[in-house]
Design a protein around this motif. Structure first.
Motif, PDB file in Angstrom:
ATOM      1  N   PRO A 114      28.407  37.956  40.689  1.00 46.07           N
ATOM      2  CA  PRO A 114      29.651  38.669  41.006  1.00 46.07           C
ATOM      3  C   PRO A 114      29.418  40.023  41.666  1.00 46.07           C
ATOM      4  N   VAL A 167      32.772  45.085  37.414  1.00 50.79           N
ATOM      5  CA  VAL A 167      32.363  43.730  37.792  1.00 50.79           C
ATOM      6  C   VAL A 167      30.979  43.516  37.200  1.00 50.79           C
ATOM      7  N   ASP A 188      48.536  36.362  39.345  1.00 52.36           N
ATOM      8  CA  ASP A 188      47.193  36.007  39.833  1.00 52.36           C
ATOM      9  C   ASP A 188      46.773  36.996  40.920  1.00 52.36           C
ATOM     10  N   ARG A 239      44.513  36.827  43.031  1.00 57.03           N
ATOM     11  CA  ARG A 239      44.179  36.151  44.294  1.00 57.03           C
ATOM     12  C   ARG A 239      45.425  35.912  45.136  1.00 57.03           C
ATOM     13  N   ALA A 264      30.714  40.964  45.395  1.00 52.01           N
ATOM     14  CA  ALA A 264      31.629  42.094  45.584  1.00 52.01           C
ATOM     15  C   ALA A 264      31.082  43.074  46.626  1.00 52.01           C
ATOM     16  N   GLY A 311      39.192  40.806  42.380  1.00 43.53           N
ATOM     17  CA  GLY A 311      39.602  39.502  42.908  1.00 43.53           C
ATOM     18  C   GLY A 311      40.612  39.626  44.036  1.00 43.53           C
ATOM     19  N   THR A 324      42.804  44.287  41.750  1.00 40.92           N
ATOM     20  CA  THR A 324      41.502  44.138  41.108  1.00 40.92           C
ATOM     21  C   THR A 324      40.462  43.702  42.145  1.00 40.92           C
ATOM     22  N   LYS A 359      38.836  40.944  47.155  1.00 38.48           N
ATOM     23  CA  LYS A 359      38.010  39.917  47.801  1.00 38.48           C
ATOM     24  C   LYS A 359      38.870  38.929  48.590  1.00 38.48           C
ATOM     25  N   THR A 360      39.998  38.483  47.988  1.00 34.74           N
ATOM     26  CA  THR A 360      40.870  37.523  48.668  1.00 34.74           C
ATOM     27  C   THR A 360      41.525  38.137  49.898  1.00 34.74           C
TER      28      THR A 360
END
Length: 317
Positions: free
Chosen positions: A81, A76, A177, A179, A85, A209, A207, A212-213
């Motif tokens: 970012p 990252v 995706d 997310r 993270a 992303g 990943t 995080k989601t």
């Protein structure tokens, strides 16, 4: 004559007279510089030299590939970012910091968060950071995320067996995706599911992303990776699970789906193409979600899976 204080222009004192003003340049010396940086960040400190050597070794070490049970490590890059993270508690093995970096609030927060979590701080020259990030605009700050440890599809059955519950699993077909993957993981955690299955190729993986989601739920919901999704679904069928595919033109409405209170795999496809042909043919049932509003033709995988998982949890309760 030596000692003659009467000699013209002779200095008789060490004190300096008035000097021209500094124009405010010395004011910076009176300003606080913030908390003392960690030893790894202090130039010349032994820990700083050790950290720099570790950074060079770590950066030159080949990263694990995407085969087997591990994904490749991920970088990252950039100050915002990296801070986001670390705030989201995304797993990290190291924070690379550029030598002589221009300190700002984001850099200080990143160092504080990394130190609080015990993440290694590695100081490296800019050229080294340019190399390990393939020339991306890293702004002097890079976070290394360790390879994700994927489960095997059979492990999700064992997870349900340990709980003494009928398996409730979500499989994703063609969802790229990260997310969406993170949103599905979060829904599985919320509604008592036992894990998520993704194909090894042409699919979203875990990943930064996705982490995080998932809002931290990825730490406790297993994600399994299947070499061939169709074969994994057939294996689940042999184990007694009903494979339910979500499709806009499905034959059964969600309200009429009786199998959700038993062992089931919910398969969601991509928003654009839906389920692939082979996966669709493998499903025992194709189910549609009624949408009385009529404003949307379809739902993305994260939302659709969440709706069906809620209905499964309601029926099981």
């Amino acid at each position: 004559m030596a000692g003659n204080s009467q000699r013209r222009n002779r200095r008789t004192s060490n004190k300096k007279g008035a000097t021209v003003g500094s124009g405010g340049q010395r004011r910076k010396g009176l300003e606080g510089r913030g908390p003392t940086p960690p030893a790894e960040m202090r130039k010349g400190h032994k820990k700083s030299r050790v950290a720099a050597a570790q950074a060079r070794r770590s950066a030159s070490r080949p990263r694990p590939g995407g085969r087997g049970g591990k994904s490749a490590s991920e970088m990252v890059v950039g100050r915002n970012p990296v801070v986001e993270a670390l705030r989201a508690d995304i797993p990290a093995t190291a924070v690379y910091v550029q030598q002589f970096i221009d300190n700002d609030d984001r850099v200080r927060e990143a160092l504080r968060l990394a130190t609080d979590r015990g993440v290694a701080l590695m100081e490296a020259p800019r050229a080294e950071l340019d190399r390990i990030t393939a020339g991306l605009n890293h702004q002097g700050l890079v976070l290394q995320i360790p390879p994700y440890e994927y489960a095997h599809p059979d492990d999700l059955l064992a997870e349900a067996d340990d709980e003494g519950a009928d398996p409730l699993i979500v499989a994703l077909d063609g969802v790229t995706d990260p997310r969406n993957l993170g949103a599905v993981v979060r829904s599985v955690a919320a509604f008592g599911g036992h894990g998520v299955v993704v194909p090894e190729r042409r699919a979203a993986h875990m990943t930064a992303g996705a982490w995080k989601t998932s809002a931290g739920t990825a730490a406790r919901v297993p994600v399994a990776r299947a070499t061939n999704l169709t074969r994994a679904l057939e294996a689940y069928k042999k184990a007694g699970l009903t494979v339910v595919g979500l499709a806009a033109d499905g034959d059964v409405e969600l309200y009429d789906l009786e199998v959700l209170d038993g062992p089931v795999v919910i398969v969601a496809g991509s928003e654009g193409k839906g389920l692939s042909r082979l996966v669709g043919e493998t499903c025992d049932l194709l189910v549609r979600i009624p949408m009385p509003g009529g404003a949307a033709e379809s739902l993305n995988a994260g939302v659709a899976a969440g709706v069906v998982l809620y209905e499964a949890a309601r029926r099981r309760a």
